[in-house]
Design a protein around this motif. Sequence first.
Motif, mmCIF file in Angstrom:
data_model
loop_
_atom_site.group_PDB
_atom_site.id
_atom_site.type_symbol
_atom_site.label_atom_id
_atom_site.label_comp_id
_atom_site.label_asym_id
_atom_site.label_seq_id
_atom_site.Cartn_x
_atom_site.Cartn_y
_atom_site.Cartn_z
ATOM 1 N N UNK A 3 -1.178 13.770 7.134
ATOM 2 C CA UNK A 3 -1.441 13.144 5.838
ATOM 3 C C UNK A 3 -1.878 14.298 4.937
ATOM 4 N N UNK A 4 -1.053 14.653 3.984
ATOM 5 C CA UNK A 4 -1.293 15.874 3.209
ATOM 6 C C UNK A 4 -2.262 15.627 2.043
ATOM 7 N N UNK A 5 -2.910 16.677 1.546
ATOM 8 C CA UNK A 5 -3.757 16.532 0.353
ATOM 9 C C UNK A 5 -2.969 15.945 -0.828
ATOM 10 N N UNK A 6 -1.692 16.296 -0.961
ATOM 11 C CA UNK A 6 -0.875 15.742 -2.057
ATOM 12 C C UNK A 6 -0.734 14.231 -1.936
ATOM 13 N N UNK A 7 -0.518 13.737 -0.709
ATOM 14 C CA UNK A 7 -0.378 12.291 -0.508
ATOM 15 C C UNK A 7 -1.699 11.587 -0.790
ATOM 16 N N UNK A 8 -2.802 12.184 -0.324
ATOM 17 C CA UNK A 8 -4.119 11.598 -0.569
ATOM 18 C C UNK A 8 -4.381 11.523 -2.071
ATOM 19 N N UNK A 9 -4.049 12.602 -2.759
ATOM 20 C CA UNK A 9 -4.238 12.661 -4.213
ATOM 21 C C UNK A 9 -3.381 11.602 -4.907
ATOM 22 N N UNK A 10 -2.140 11.439 -4.451
ATOM 23 C CA UNK A 10 -1.225 10.439 -5.036
ATOM 24 C C UNK A 10 -1.808 9.035 -4.861
ATOM 25 N N UNK A 11 -2.317 8.744 -3.658
ATOM 26 C CA UNK A 11 -2.897 7.417 -3.392
ATOM 27 C C UNK A 11 -4.113 7.190 -4.284
ATOM 28 N N UNK A 12 -4.973 8.196 -4.418
ATOM 29 C CA UNK A 12 -6.170 8.036 -5.244
ATOM 30 C C UNK A 12 -5.796 7.832 -6.708
ATOM 31 N N UNK A 13 -4.791 8.566 -7.173
ATOM 32 C CA UNK A 13 -4.343 8.395 -8.561
ATOM 33 C C UNK A 13 -3.847 6.984 -8.819
ATOM 34 N N UNK A 14 -3.178 6.407 -7.816
ATOM 35 C CA UNK A 14 -2.628 5.044 -7.967
ATOM 36 C C UNK A 14 -3.723 4.006 -8.136
ATOM 37 N N UNK A 15 -4.942 4.322 -7.697
ATOM 38 C CA UNK A 15 -6.032 3.332 -7.747
ATOM 39 C C UNK A 15 -6.488 3.077 -9.179
ATOM 40 N N UNK A 16 -6.128 3.959 -10.095
ATOM 41 C CA UNK A 16 -6.593 3.776 -11.480
ATOM 42 C C UNK A 16 -5.972 2.537 -12.126
ATOM 43 N N UNK A 17 -4.866 2.039 -11.544
ATOM 44 C CA UNK A 17 -4.250 0.825 -12.105
ATOM 45 C C UNK A 17 -4.822 -0.440 -11.465
ATOM 46 N N UNK A 18 -5.689 -0.271 -10.493
ATOM 47 C CA UNK A 18 -6.286 -1.412 -9.796
ATOM 48 C C UNK A 18 -7.502 -1.881 -10.580
ATOM 49 N N UNK A 19 -7.378 -3.017 -11.231
ATOM 50 C CA UNK A 19 -8.467 -3.513 -12.086
ATOM 51 C C UNK A 19 -9.417 -4.450 -11.345
#
Lengths: 144, 76
Positions: free
Chosen positions: A11-27
Amino acid sequence: MNKELFIKGPVTPDLISKILNEQSTDRESGAFTIFLGQVRSDKIDGKEVTAIEYTAYESMAEKVFEVIRKDTFESFKLTKIIIIHSLGTVKSGEVSLFVLVAAGHRPDVFKDCSYIVEKIKKDLPVWGKEILEDDSYTWKKNNF
Amino acid sequence: MNKILFFGSLRELTGTQEMMLENISDTDNLLKELLHRFPQIRSCTFRTVINQETIAQNTPIRQGDEIALLPPFSGG
């Protein structure tokens, strides 16, 4: 709940970062806990672990994942569970397990993430072969 | 016919990931047959699952059932 439980390699740092970025749309979620399981350079019989090779009974793992989801999602009032486990080779220092647990509020989200990680280690049909520095190996044993 | 799957250290010991067997009536008879073919797994700890469900006692095997032998898990 994510659909992709397994990925090839770490599980790469890029994938972790991508998943965390996606959370900003979770209201709905106000509290997130993340667990990262990283391969350690343990010493076994004086030899260092350089990597772990993971294999899994994937069709059974999907069912176990569903059971974990059903057991925890409603009773813990979670809004999201993301689990990603590596298959194949993961070197020391790389991440082989990613767990993200989200809820509206924080009170139990730490405990809930811990519960889910323990269920994964106990119930997910995954096996790790610890590769040592001289290319010999030993089968990993989980401690509970 | 039934598909028999091996995982973890059992794959190495048997040299097999999967095999097909027929005319196996239940899990006790399956284990007898497997121990006969692979006596090296006699001292191994493993659980038996049928169609991804763990079984706790001797269980009938139906046509098409998928059986797997799983050593203790070590994921995470």
